[in-house]
Design an enzyme around this catalytic site. Structure first.
Site, PDB file in Angstrom:
ATOM      1  N   GLU A  63       0.768  -1.207  -0.029  1.00 24.81           N
ATOM      2  CA  GLU A  63       0.241  -0.004   0.011  1.00 24.81           C
ATOM      3  C   GLU A  63       0.820   1.309   0.005  1.00 24.81           C
ATOM      4  O   GLU A  63       2.099   1.144   0.186  1.00 24.81           O
ATOM      5  CB  GLU A  63      -0.673  -0.076   1.268  1.00 24.81           C
ATOM      6  CG  GLU A  63      -1.780  -1.194   1.131  1.00 24.81           C
ATOM      7  CD  GLU A  63      -2.824  -1.307   2.115  1.00 24.81           C
ATOM      8  OE1 GLU A  63      -2.775  -0.594   3.161  1.00 24.81           O
ATOM      9  OE2 GLU A  63      -3.922  -2.206   1.853  1.00 24.81           O
ATOM     10  N   GLU A  74      -1.513 -10.325  -5.964  1.00 24.34           N
ATOM     11  CA  GLU A  74      -1.854 -10.836  -7.322  1.00 24.34           C
ATOM     12  C   GLU A  74      -0.865 -10.237  -8.245  1.00 24.34           C
ATOM     13  O   GLU A  74      -0.080 -11.044  -9.014  1.00 24.34           O
ATOM     14  CB  GLU A  74      -3.143 -11.223  -7.573  1.00 24.34           C
ATOM     15  CG  GLU A  74      -4.117 -12.034  -6.740  1.00 24.34           C
ATOM     16  CD  GLU A  74      -4.843 -11.099  -5.622  1.00 24.34           C
ATOM     17  OE1 GLU A  74      -4.190 -10.003  -5.134  1.00 24.34           O
ATOM     18  OE2 GLU A  74      -5.897 -11.287  -5.479  1.00 24.34           O
TER      19      GLU A  74
END
Ligand code: THU
Length: 156
Positions: A63, A74
Site C-alpha cells: 500500500e 496478485e
C-alpha cells in the site's frame, strides 16, 4: 430473446483433503501475507504463483499513502514473474488473506483489476491458470481465471 446462463464450477476442499502439491502453494500464499505492507487497510494479502517449471514465486499487497499507487498481492507477483521469467507460463495462482489476527474465513478472491491482469498472461501462454482461493477452513480451486470473469475483455 433467449437467456444465456453462465455457470462456474468450483472444487471445494478442506485443507486436509489437499494433495501435497496444493498444500505447498496454499502454505506459500499464507506465508506471503506476512510480507504485506498494509498499514492503511491492515488487510494482509499473500499470493503464490507456480510457474510451469514448478518454481513458486510469492507476492503481497503493497500500500501507499497515495492510495491508488499501491498494488494487490496478485499483481505484485504476476508482474514480477512477467518481468523476470518472460515467456514462462503460469500454472496456478493461490491467494490468502490475514486480518484482525486470523486468516479470513471465506476464500479471498482477486479484484477486477487483478482478474484482468491474470487473464492477459493466461491468454498469451495459451494454457489455463488454475486459481486457488484460500479460506480459513476451505480452499476453492477453479480451472482457469476465465471462471472468475465470464464475458471477459480480451483483444486477442
Ligand atoms: N487486495 C489484494 O491484495 N488483493 C485482492 O484481490 C483484493 C485486495 C489488497 C488491496 C489493499 O491493499 C487491501 O487488500 C485492502 O483492499
Amino acid at each position: 430473446m433467449r437467456d444465456l446462463i453462465l455457470t462456474t464450477k468450483i472444487a471445494v476442499y478442506s485443507y486436509s483433503e489437499l494433495t501435497a502439491e496444493y498444500k505447498k502453494i496454499v502454505d506459500a500464499a499464507k506465508e506471503a501475507t506476512k510480507r504485506s505492507y498494509s498499514p492503511y487497510s491492515k488487510f494482509c494479502v499473500g499470493a503464490a504463483l507456480q510457474l510451469d517449471n514448478g518454481e513458486i514465486l510469492t507476492g503481497a499487497n503493497q500500500e501507499n499513502a497515495a492510495f491508488t499507487a499501491g498494488t494487490c498481492a496478485e499483481r505484485s507477483v504476476i508482474f514480477y514473474a512477467g518481468a523476470n521469467y518472460p515467456g514462462v507460463p503460469f500454472r496456478r495462482l493461490a491467494v490468502a488473506a490475514f486480518t484482525k489476527g486470523d486468516f479470513v474465513k471465506n476464500p479471498v478472491s482477486p479484484c477486477g483489476h487483478c482478474r484482468q491482469a491474470i487473464l492477459e498472461y493466461e491468454t498469451i501462454s495459451g494454457a489455463p491458470i488454475e486459481i486457488v482461493l484460500c479460506g480459513r477452513d476451505e480452499v476453492y480451486v477453479l480451472h482457469s481465471i476465465k471462471d472468475l470473469m465470464p464475458l471477459s475483455f480480451c483483444e486477442f
